[in-house]
Design an enzyme around this catalytic site. Structure first.
Site: not given
Length: 302
Positions: A143, A237, A267
């Site tokens: 991320s 996502e 995610h």
């Protein structure tokens, strides 16, 4: 079981509280409670300091004394820590048979851009200064940590430092301008984030700074000279296009890049190892990629 596992995970994530913009301290506590998994059995942990920042060392039993994984955790640059990611990083280290160090970089809004990049670069410098062969060093992150990994590589290149053997990024957030089409087209499919959620994180991290800066949004950077790169992302996502465009940019800049889009998963789905077959398979792929590239990299004379 994979389709059933995906559907079960999606329903679970959609049932969780959806407010991603309370006060940072409250969100950090909620994030830690929701995400933290301990290091897996057989992986020893030890508190340490790297580049002037606290860090967590994770060493699988039987791991050799050579080689190291430097990991930058996710959390929108606002939440997360080596503790929240001990399970994920420990699993990756165990599968790769390589010790890892997960860096506790400074978080926004108390420490805005480019504090995480500066901390990552300081850690990387210390590893090299301590005699670590860059050919035995790999980096990874998820991320925002994935974005910070690419920014770290750019900062190291700018500083004239050698690149590591390879890098892997999981669901990387690499466009803080939020210009990817999937911000709109995948909003209903994404059980975790909306563009509004990510904008709040970007506001904390960048304030009024340039959101297209290469260290904030590496999708707009010249990636020439970066090491082999593995990019993994789920199809469900809003950040799908971040990953796809990063891989495209890397390929255009002659980087050895592999893009994997995993269908029907959210995610950083790799967090759900042991509960989602796709997560276990993906972590195996990351471990194999990093170890293969490190083994193929010639040693650097010192």
């Amino acid at each position: 079981m994979t389709r059933q596992q995906r559907d079960t995970l999606d329903a679970l994530l959609r049932s969780a509280p959806s407010d991603h913009n309370p006060e940072p301290e409250a969100e950090r506590l909620a994030f830690a409670q929701a995400l933290t998994r301990p290091a897996p059995e057989g992986v020893a942990t030890r508190r340490t300091v790297l580049g002037g920042r606290p860090a967590l060392e994770l060493r699988p039993s039987g791991a050799g004394r050579r080689g190291l994984l430097l990991y930058l955790h996710g959390g929108g640059y606002v939440v997360g820590s080596p503790d929240t990611h001990a399970g994920l990083v420990g699993e990756l280290a165990r599968r790769a048979g390589t010790p890892a160090v997960s860096l506790d970089y400074r978080l926004a809004p108390e420490h805005p851009f480019p504090a995480p990049v500066d901390d990552g670069l300081a850690a990387y410098r210390e590893l090299l200064a301590g005699g670590m062969d860059p050919g035995e060093l790999v980096v990874a992150g998820d991320s925002a940590g994935g974005g910070a990994v690419v920014a770290l590589l750019l900062a190291a290149r700018e500083a004239g430092l050698p690149q590591p053997a390879a890098a892997a990024v999981l669901s990387p957030w690499v466009d803080l301008t939020l210009s990817g089409a999937s911000m709109r087209t995948k909003e209903d499919a994404d059980p975790i984030f909306t563009a509004q959620d990510l904008r709040a994180y970007a506001d904390h991290y960048l304030g009024d700074r340039d959101r297209a800066h290469p260290w904030a949004s590496p999708v707009f950077a010249d990636l020439t000279g970066l090491p082999p790169l593995l990019v993994q992302v789920g199809s469900n996502e809003v950040l799908l296009d971040d990953a796809v465009r990063l891989a495209g940019r890397a390929g255009a800049d002659e980087v050895d890049v592999t893009l994997e889009v995993w269908p029907g998963v959210p995610h950083v789905f790799q967090h759900h190892y042991g509960r989602l077959d796709d997560a276990d398979a993906a972590l195996d792929r990351v471990a194999a990629f990093l170890t293969e590239k490190a083994a193929a990299r010639p040693a650097v004379a010192r």
